[in-house]
Design a protein around this motif. Structure first.
Motif, PDB file in Angstrom:
ATOM      1  N   ILE A  85      18.151  -1.807 -29.558  1.00  7.41           N
ATOM      2  CA  ILE A  85      17.120  -1.375 -30.498  1.00  7.41           C
ATOM      3  C   ILE A  85      17.532  -0.017 -31.061  1.00  7.41           C
ATOM      4  CG2 ILE A  85      14.663  -0.944 -30.839  1.00  7.41           C
ATOM      5  CD1 ILE A  85      15.326  -3.774 -29.893  1.00  7.41           C
ATOM      6  N   ASP A  86      17.689   0.072 -32.364  1.00  7.17           N
ATOM      7  CA  ASP A  86      18.128   1.317 -32.992  1.00  7.17           C
ATOM      8  C   ASP A  86      16.972   2.167 -33.487  1.00  7.17           C
ATOM      9  OD1 ASP A  86      20.838   0.771 -32.628  1.00  7.17           O
ATOM     10  OD2 ASP A  86      20.906  -0.480 -34.429  1.00  7.17           O
ATOM     11  N   HIS A  87      15.743   1.784 -33.158  1.00  8.37           N
ATOM     12  CA  HIS A  87      14.578   2.505 -33.660  1.00  8.37           C
ATOM     13  C   HIS A  87      13.769   3.065 -32.482  1.00  8.37           C
ATOM     14  CE1 HIS A  87      15.706   0.090 -37.079  1.00  8.37           C
ATOM     15  NE2 HIS A  87      15.398  -1.023 -36.421  1.00  8.37           N
ATOM     16  N   PRO A  88      13.141   4.220 -32.663  1.00 12.11           N
ATOM     17  CA  PRO A  88      12.223   4.720 -31.632  1.00 12.11           C
ATOM     18  C   PRO A  88      11.065   3.745 -31.435  1.00 12.11           C
ATOM     19  CG  PRO A  88      12.751   6.431 -33.243  1.00 12.11           C
ATOM     20  CD  PRO A  88      13.274   5.148 -33.801  1.00 12.11           C
ATOM     21  N   VAL A  89      10.653   3.585 -30.194  1.00 13.71           N
ATOM     22  CA  VAL A  89       9.543   2.681 -29.863  1.00 13.71           C
ATOM     23  C   VAL A  89       8.465   3.511 -29.182  1.00 13.71           C
ATOM     24  CG1 VAL A  89       8.834   0.623 -28.606  1.00 13.71           C
ATOM     25  CG2 VAL A  89      11.142   0.753 -29.583  1.00 13.71           C
ATOM     26  N   ARG A  90       7.303   3.624 -29.853  1.00 10.56           N
ATOM     27  CA  ARG A  90       6.193   4.414 -29.318  1.00 10.56           C
ATOM     28  C   ARG A  90       4.957   3.531 -29.300  1.00 10.56           C
ATOM     29  NH1 ARG A  90       8.296   7.747 -33.566  1.00 10.56           N
ATOM     30  NH2 ARG A  90       9.849   9.217 -32.752  1.00 10.56           N
ATOM     31  N   LEU A  91       4.541   3.159 -28.090  1.00 12.33           N
ATOM     32  CA  LEU A  91       3.380   2.282 -27.916  1.00 12.33           C
ATOM     33  C   LEU A  91       2.376   3.012 -27.029  1.00 12.33           C
ATOM     34  CD1 LEU A  91       5.389  -1.007 -27.304  1.00 12.33           C
ATOM     35  CD2 LEU A  91       4.187  -0.350 -29.399  1.00 12.33           C
ATOM     36  N   ARG A  92       1.638   3.936 -27.615  1.00 16.54           N
ATOM     37  CA  ARG A  92       0.729   4.809 -26.865  1.00 16.54           C
ATOM     38  C   ARG A  92      -0.693   4.276 -26.925  1.00 16.54           C
ATOM     39  NH1 ARG A  92       0.272  10.254 -28.556  1.00 16.54           N
ATOM     40  NH2 ARG A  92      -0.229  10.702 -26.370  1.00 16.54           N
ATOM     41  N   TYR A  93      -1.431   4.520 -25.833  1.00 16.44           N
ATOM     42  CA  TYR A  93      -2.830   4.099 -25.713  1.00 16.44           C
ATOM     43  C   TYR A  93      -2.975   2.592 -25.940  1.00 16.44           C
ATOM     44  CZ  TYR A  93      -3.801   9.099 -26.116  1.00 16.44           C
ATOM     45  OH  TYR A  93      -3.825  10.454 -25.926  1.00 16.44           O
ATOM     46  N   CYS A  94      -1.935   1.846 -25.553  1.00 14.93           N
ATOM     47  CA  CYS A  94      -1.961   0.396 -25.755  1.00 14.93           C
ATOM     48  C   CYS A  94      -2.286  -0.327 -24.452  1.00 14.93           C
ATOM     49  CB  CYS A  94      -0.619  -0.087 -26.303  1.00 14.93           C
ATOM     50  SG  CYS A  94      -0.296   0.460 -28.007  1.00 14.93           S
ATOM     51  N   TYR A  95      -2.859  -1.499 -24.607  1.00 11.35           N
ATOM     52  CA  TYR A  95      -3.160  -2.356 -23.459  1.00 11.35           C
ATOM     53  C   TYR A  95      -2.262  -3.587 -23.545  1.00 11.35           C
ATOM     54  CZ  TYR A  95      -5.702  -5.232 -20.106  1.00 11.35           C
ATOM     55  OH  TYR A  95      -6.032  -5.991 -19.034  1.00 11.35           O
ATOM     56  N   PHE A  96      -1.505  -3.845 -22.458  1.00 11.47           N
ATOM     57  CA  PHE A  96      -0.560  -4.966 -22.424  1.00 11.47           C
ATOM     58  C   PHE A  96      -1.143  -6.086 -21.570  1.00 11.47           C
ATOM     59  CE2 PHE A  96       1.963  -1.437 -23.735  1.00 11.47           C
ATOM     60  CZ  PHE A  96       3.054  -1.938 -24.437  1.00 11.47           C
TER      61      PHE A  96
END
Length: 487
Positions: A85-96
């Motif tokens: 993955i060449d992109h930043p991944v920011r998944l904040r305050y998320c529910y999985f």
């Protein structure tokens, strides 16, 4: 995947991705992410949509694409194993809904801050920047074994609870962190595995609460930390294993409560560290194991010691704060291995290095007394004689006191009752003081003993003075020899 297949929420994320813009669905600053399962379709994003974006998402000329999403429910499994993955991944305050899978994945940056996840599978993952899981809550195992993180790993105030797990809840064994591992305030219920890991910066577990009663809370065998390992103001229920670890800076356990009744609480055999700090803490509940450890500076307050320690072959250069020998000897008396001569020699050497020869002699005297208790009864009798007379050579003034006392007794006795001369015509003038000295001193002769022969009980007194003189002389010589050999 076509944009026509997306829900309105997913379309918003899709359009923001090529522009590197952030999408947020949060309705309040204090929103509880743990209730994310009840969030509706207006803020639900399918994991397959995120996967399609990261692997083959749209690009915009002159823009840096990134996935930045807050306050969303991620439905399905986000599966990126083996992906680059060449992109930043920011998944904040998320529910999985399901455990994300990043096995052997390579990323620029990954951020799960403030999110709620059922676990994480990321063995052998590589992150070229930082991995953030600050304030994240995991309800399952976090698997990061063999991960390589070029920057820092952030886990401040994170929580990992996996009550049914039969494996460590946080797995960082064989992981490599290029900067700091920052996990102050971490809460775990289970084992943290750091065995074989390496951290180029420091490990910060200050104010953490690590719980695994009766078992290992931190398994960090052969861990390598180039900075400090900080565990200040923490609470640990279980034992910490650092066997064979190398900590270039300090292991700081100040102000912490460590408890593992009935077993070891800190197992640091064969460790090498710059400093070990144990201060301003309640006594450890459990054993302190420092066998064969090598420490430059040992900052140890006697009040922090547990009831049992294991110090065989422990070596240290400096012991602080400076305390009277009597307060430090308590530590050696609690050694679970019994009498350990090396521990006494190490403590005495530490006192000598700071110029406190008096304390060093007290330690050496305590060593001889402890040794005496391990000998057969007839050796113990000789030991008591040495101790009483000259303190095994570490109290030489006692010999003077004994000699002066015996000299006074003999001089008075023979002054009141002069022994008859063997050859009156050749005998020198009788002097009770020098006659008594002749009896007491086995080497020096003043010519009195050979010229006069006491009778009756005075003769037995002379025998007693001769024997006592030999004992005093022998113990003094033994003590001097021991002192010289130590130098």
């Amino acid at each position: 995947m076509e944009i026509n297949d997306l829900t309105p929420a997913e379309e918003q994320v899709w359009r923001a991705f090529p522009l590197g813009e952030s999408v947020g669905f949060r309705t309040a600053e204090d929103e509880d992410v743990a209730l994310g399962r009840d969030w509706g379709p207006e803020r639900t994003v399918r994991a397959e949509v995120l996967r399609a974006l990261l692997l083959n998402g749209p690009q915009e000329a002159g823009e840096i694409a990134s996935l930045s999403l807050e306050g969303a429910r991620i439905s399905g499994r986000l599966d990126l194993q083996y992906a680059t993955i060449d992109h930043p991944v920011r998944l904040r305050y998320c529910y999985f809904d399901e455990v994300p899978r990043f096995y052997a994945c390579r990323l620029r940056e990954l951020n799960f801050g403030d999110s709620v996840l059922p676990g994480l599978t990321a063995h052998a993952m590589r992150v070229d920047g930082v991995l953030r899981m600050t304030r994240s809550r995991f309800h399952g195992v976090v698997r990061l074994a063999g991960a390589k993180i070029s920057g820092s790993l952030f886990m401040e105030s994170a929580e990992i609870i996996a009550p049914d797990a039969e494996e460590p809840v946080l797995q960082l064994n064989q992981a490599a962190v290029g900067d700091d591992l920052r996990a102050s305030g971490l809460r775990t219920h289970g084992q943290i595995r750091l065995s074989g890991a390496s951290v180029a910066g420091s490990v910060n577990l200050n104010t953490a609460h690590l719980s695994n009663p009766g078992d290992s809370t931190v398994d960090a065998e052969v861990l390598v930390v180039e900075g400090n390992f900080l565990l200040r103001e923490a609470r640990v229920d279980g034992w910490i294993g650092l066997r064979g670890a190398r900590i270039a800076g300090r292991l700081d356990l100040s102000y912490s409560t460590l408890s593992n009744p009935g077993g070891p609480v800190l197992l640091a055999s064969s460790t090498t560290m710059g400093e070990l700090w144990l201060r301003q803490s309640p006594p450890m509940q459990g054993g302190l194991v420092l066998r064969s450890a090598q420490i430059d500076v040992l900052l140890l307050e006697p009040e922090a010691l547990p009831e049992q320690v294991f110090l065989t072959s422990l070596s240290y250069t400096s012991l602080i704060p400076h305390e009277p020998a009597e307060r430090r000897l308590t530590m050696l008396e609690r050694d679970g291995d019994g009498y350990v001569p090396h521990a006494y020699e190490e403590l005495a050497a530490a006192y000598r290095r700071v110029g406190d020869d008096y304390a060093a002699r007290n330690v050496q005297l305590a060593k001889q007394r402890r040794l005496r208790g391990t000998l057969r009864w007839y050796y113990r009798i000789w030991g008591y004689a040495q101790d009483t007379t000259v303190g095994y050579g570490f109290r030489p003034l006692r010999a003077c006191t004994w000699l002066l006392s015996l000299l006074a007794i003999g001089s008075l006795a023979y002054g009141l009752h002069q022994p008859p001369a063997l050859k009156p015509s050749e005998a020198p003038h009788f002097n009770p003081v020098f006659y008594t000295l002749d009896l007491l001193l086995p080497v020096i002769s003043f010519g009195q003993e050979e010229a006069f022969a006491p009778e009756g009980w005075y003769q037995y007194l002379s025998y007693a003075l001769i024997i006592t003189g030999w004992i005093l002389a022998t113990t003094v010589v033994t003590g001097v020899t021991r002192s010289v050999s130590r130098q």
